[in-house]
Design an enzyme around this catalytic site. Structure first.
Site, short mmCIF file in Angstrom:
data_model
loop_
_atom_site.label_atom_id
_atom_site.label_comp_id
_atom_site.label_asym_id
_atom_site.label_seq_id
_atom_site.Cartn_x
_atom_site.Cartn_y
_atom_site.Cartn_z
N LYS A 163 -6.05 28.58 -35.56
CA LYS A 163 -7.25 27.77 -35.28
C LYS A 163 -8.21 28.57 -34.42
O LYS A 163 -7.83 29.08 -33.36
CB LYS A 163 -6.86 26.48 -34.54
CG LYS A 163 -8.07 25.62 -34.16
CD LYS A 163 -7.65 24.26 -33.62
CE LYS A 163 -7.45 24.22 -32.13
NZ LYS A 163 -8.71 24.12 -31.37
N ASP A 196 -24.45 16.63 -36.27
CA ASP A 196 -25.90 16.85 -36.28
C ASP A 196 -26.46 16.02 -37.42
O ASP A 196 -25.74 15.21 -38.02
CB ASP A 196 -26.17 18.36 -36.47
CG ASP A 196 -27.49 18.79 -35.82
OD1 ASP A 196 -28.50 18.07 -36.02
OD2 ASP A 196 -27.50 19.83 -35.14
N ARG A 203 -0.38 26.85 -26.17
CA ARG A 203 0.38 27.44 -25.07
C ARG A 203 1.88 27.52 -25.26
O ARG A 203 2.49 28.51 -24.83
CB ARG A 203 0.02 26.72 -23.76
CG ARG A 203 -1.40 27.06 -23.31
CD ARG A 203 -1.93 26.07 -22.30
NE ARG A 203 -2.20 24.78 -22.93
CZ ARG A 203 -2.70 23.73 -22.30
NH1 ARG A 203 -2.97 23.80 -21.01
NH2 ARG A 203 -2.92 22.60 -22.94
N THR A 209 -9.86 12.93 -27.38
CA THR A 209 -8.82 12.38 -26.50
C THR A 209 -9.21 12.49 -25.03
O THR A 209 -8.54 11.93 -24.16
CB THR A 209 -7.47 13.08 -26.73
OG1 THR A 209 -7.69 14.48 -26.76
CG2 THR A 209 -6.85 12.65 -28.03
N ASP A 251 -12.52 25.19 -35.98
CA ASP A 251 -12.66 23.92 -35.24
C ASP A 251 -13.96 23.93 -34.44
O ASP A 251 -13.95 24.16 -33.24
CB ASP A 251 -11.43 23.77 -34.32
CG ASP A 251 -11.39 22.44 -33.62
OD1 ASP A 251 -12.05 21.48 -34.09
OD2 ASP A 251 -10.69 22.34 -32.59
N LYS A 273 -16.24 21.26 -34.71
CA LYS A 273 -16.60 19.84 -34.47
C LYS A 273 -18.10 19.60 -34.66
O LYS A 273 -18.81 19.22 -33.74
CB LYS A 273 -16.15 19.40 -33.08
CG LYS A 273 -14.64 19.50 -32.86
CD LYS A 273 -14.20 18.85 -31.56
CE LYS A 273 -12.70 18.89 -31.36
NZ LYS A 273 -12.14 20.21 -31.12
#
Ligand code: C5P
Length: 238
Positions: free
Chosen positions: A31, A63, A214, A118, A58, A60
């Protein structure tokens, strides 16, 4: 089979090259997010593709429909397999993204919609003038996305079972992707993730793509960590 995607949450091209070299054949899907894309530009997607890897871009997008349509055309030419938009851009924007992606035929990037970030809570929805409760808002935006041509959604592993129940029938036979970050193998550091699930739990609940950062990148042995997550996912689906 569910896919394992490693979040390339690194600042620049040199760090990408190092991560790809470290993980080698253990990971084939990455990603690329805003940090890396804004630092290195579209060439970073080509670099990862040229290394023989698959890319989830990614960005997002949110517009006016015409701008999103044109951005998706640019993304399609880069060879990313998955790309994100915000469902809250509305049905015309979602449709514009889906239609632009479809122009790439068999190589079309799948368009995934983010419902509610989130990082937002009910108080934030109130500030935005959204009167629905969070779960109802997530469901409404998921339905808006799927019924207007999006190929899937990004959601918390805690929401994925409920979203499978609602969105699979709404898709009327089209496959739906459920992308979940917030995955932590048992015993791994939780970090800033709050609503987490194990890799096995996420795939059992209907995740089709797990995004992990991570727990792999910061593991003492990243290859072993990636292979252990992959094995846990496969065992859960066996
Ligand atoms: O390191 P970690 O496994 O938490 O990384 C998860 C990745 O998924 C990061 O790139 C993060 O920005 C992204 N993400 C997330 N939670 C969301 C949406 C995206 O953690 N709700």
């Amino acid at each position: 089979m569910a896919e394992l995607i490693v979040a390339l949450d690194v600042p620049n091209k040199a760090a990408v090259a190092k991560t790809l070299a470290t993980l080698g054949d253990a990971v084939d899907f990455y990603k690329i997010g805003l940090e890396l894309f804004t630092a290195e530009g579209p060439d970073i997607v080509r670099l990862v593709r040229d290394a023989g890897k698959r890319v989830f871009l990614d960005l997002k997008l949110h517009d006016i429909p015409r701008t999103v349509e044109r951005a998706v055309r640019s993304i399609g030419g880069l060879g990313a397999e998955l790309a994100t938009i915000h469902a809250s851009g509305g049905k015309a924007m979602i449709r514009a993204a889906a239609d632009a992606a479809a122009e790439f035929g068999a190589n079309a990037p799948k368009i995934l919609a983010v419902t509610c970030l989130t990082s937002l809570d009910q108080g934030d929805l109130d500030d935005l003038g959204v009167s629905r409760a969070m779960p109802a808002q997530v469901e409404a935006l998921g339905l808006l996305a799927i019924t207007n041509g999006a190929d899937g959604i990004v959601c918390s592993p805690k929401e994925v079972a409920a979203m499978n129940r609602v969105l699979i029938p709404a898709a009327q036979g089209r496959p739906v992707c459920f992308i979940t970050p917030g995955v932590r193998p048992a015993g791994a550091a939780v970090g800033d993730q709050k609503r987490i699930a194990t890799p096995a739990g996420a795939v059992r609940d209907g995740s089709t793509h797990l995004v992990v950062g991570r727990p792999i990148l910061e593991a003492p042995d990243p290859v072993a960590a990636a292979r252990a997550i992959r094995a846990e996912m496969d065992a859960a689906l066996a």
